[in-house]
Structure formats: C-alpha cells, structure tokens
Design an enzyme around this catalytic site. Structure first.
Site, PDB file in Angstrom:
ATOM      1  CG  HIS A 261      35.032 -83.733  36.517  1.00  0.00           C
ATOM      2  ND1 HIS A 261      35.596 -83.879  35.265  1.00  0.00           N
ATOM      3  CD2 HIS A 261      36.076 -83.760  37.387  1.00  0.00           C
ATOM      4  CE1 HIS A 261      36.911 -83.978  35.364  1.00  0.00           C
ATOM      5  NE2 HIS A 261      37.233 -83.914  36.645  1.00  0.00           N
ATOM      6  CB  CYS A 277      38.827 -85.519  39.152  1.00  0.00           C
ATOM      7  SG  CYS A 277      38.859 -84.036  40.188  1.00  0.00           S
TER       8      CYS A 277
END
Length: 301
Positions: A261, A277
C-alpha cells in the site's frame, strides 16, 4: 401358597415394570439420561445461534457502512473461516509462472518488482517490517512486526483505503505516551471523572456531558481518544476506528492484515519501519494498482 422359606415364584421376580429396570450410567434411568442430553444439546445450539446471530448482525452493519476492512477484523475476532495466509506460508512456494505476471518483494533489498517471466515491467523501492516487538495483554502475548516470507496472492484491490487499527496499535500508543488503556464496548458506556461518559451512538463514539450535551469525538493516527489518562479503543465499525490517508492512495490486499500500500510518510520508504506491510510511495502503488489484477502471485523473500 408356597411354604415358608421356599423361593418366590418366577412370575414375582418380573412383576416390576421393565422400564424401571432399564438403567444407564450409575443407575440413572435411560429416559433421564436422554432428557439431560437433549437439554445440553439445546443449550449448546442456543449458545451457537446467539453468537452467530450477533456476528451476522455486526457484519451486516459493517456491510451497510461499506467497511470491508472492519469485516475482516470481525471475521478474525469471531474465529470464522480459515487463516489462509499461514496455510500458504507453511507450504513450499512454487516457482514463479513463466508466462504470466507476478510480484517479487525483497525484504533485504527493500524493493518490489512486477515481472512477466524474466522481464521486469516495473520496479520501485519499498519499506518493510521493522522486526520490533510489542508486548500485549500484560505479557501474555508478544508481537513481532515482520513482513511475512513466502508466496501470497493479491486478494483484493482497494482505492483510497482506510486503515482500521488493530488493538495492538492502541497498546503501542499507550506505551509510547505512558497512558493507560481501556476498551469501549457498544452498550456499555465508560463513566468519566467529571460526571460525563463515553458511549457509542450509531457509528460514532460520543461524549455525553453531565447536562446531556452529546458530541461526536474525533480520532486519527497518533491522536487517539484519551479520557481520564487512558487511551480509548473504539469498537470496530465506528468512524473513530477508521483512519483515512494512512495507507496512501491504493492498496493490494494479501490477507490477514498484510498488503502492499501507499503511505502518508514517503520518507519511510526504503527503510525497515512498517508493522509488516510493504509500503510504497503513492505514485508507485498507483502504478501497480493499475497493472496488477486480483489473483496475481506475490513472492516475498
């Protein structure tokens, strides 16, 4: 009539009802055992039905609010479904496909490549897991923020994703700011020292003052709700547990909370600073978002 001392006639030994003779465990009548079993099964069914009804109610509310991230959290909390991520990581990863597109992430190089066969179609720097630890639940659990290695799959593509902070985020903030921690539950207001209270009205965490004045509270990453020296953990599905902008402009979701992301902190890209992440600059995740489709393999090493 039989003489004194002689055995009773055979008929008298069977004069009692056969149903009274049928006894089960420890001499209890079989009908009582059967009734007890039925009661236990009914109680278990009612308990299961109650939990499932509450779960479906919460999920229905989240669907109504178009909050897919909170649905994932609710599913994990209710232990519904399988942990596909761990199952995939436990298996030996197959080789990259020769004739289709895939993503490769190097934790060491902190870089992502979008490839087809041996051809590189796009590459960009990334940020990966910090490797730091967090003690939660008073030491009952220790979390390590690492980017998982193995073969994953892009499960969903999100535009303008909102971040739904897990409970550990609030523990981390409480530790950092040396504050206490308390969880707000729907239907159970938190009384405050000044006579007011915190509660949930609709999709908002609100403060109700002593005079009855009600106002919705605001919350953001690093600016959580604090009351009486404690950080408040809002319920899933409330607006105060939805942070806009933290994940940047786009997200490729991999499951179990992990994703590629964007970020609101582009200077962090290229470092080991995330909670697991893979972060990209917003312009780079935008490029991948428009190239990558659901089902694309992701190889992390």
């Amino acid at each position: 009539m039989p003489s004194r001392g002689s055995p009773l006639p055979a008929a008298s030994s069977t004069a009692r009802s056969p149903r009274l003779q049928r006894r089960g465990w420890r001499g209890a009548p079989l009908w009582l055992l059967a009734l007890t079993t039925l009661v236990a099964l009914h109680t278990a069914w009612v308990g299961y039905h109650t939990v499932r009804t509450r779960f479906e109610r919460d999920v229905a509310r989240l669907v109504f609010n178009d909050n897919s991230e909170a649905i994932e959290a609710a599913v994990l909390q209710a232990a519904q479904g399988n942990d596909r991520l761990r199952a995939e990581l436990s298996a030996s990863p197959p080789p990259p496909p020769a004739d289709s597109s895939y993503l490769v992430v190097s934790i060491t190089d902190r870089r992502v490549w979008y490839k087809r066969g041996d051809s590189v179609l796009f590459t960009a720097p990334v940020a990966t897991g910090s490797g730091k630890q967090l003690v939660v639940n008073g030491g009952a659990k220790v979390l390590r923020f690492e980017t998982p290695r193995g073969r994953l799959v892009v499960q969903r593509r999100d535009s303008a994703p909102a971040w739904i902070p897990p409970d550990w985020h609030y523990q981390e903030q409480a530790n950092k700011r040396r504050l206490g921690l308390t969880q707000l539950v729907r239907g159970k207001p938190i009384p405050l020292r000044d006579g007011g209270q915190l509660t949930v009205r609709g999709n908002d965490v609100v403060r109700v003052d002593r005079d009855g004045t009600v106002r919705a509270l605001s919350a953001a990453d690093g600016r959580e709700i604090v009351a009486d020296g404690k950080i408040i953990i809002p319920p899933f599905g409330t607006n105060q547990r939805k942070y806009a902008g933290v994940l940047g402009s786009f997200r490729l979701y991999l499951g179990d909370g992990y994703a590629l992301h964007g970020t609101n902190n582009p200077k962090s890209v290229g470092q080991a600073v995330s909670h697991g992440c893979v972060r990209l600059r917003n312009e780079d995740i935008a490029e991948l978002y428009h190239r990558v489709v659901v089902g694309t393999p992701v190889f992390i090493y």
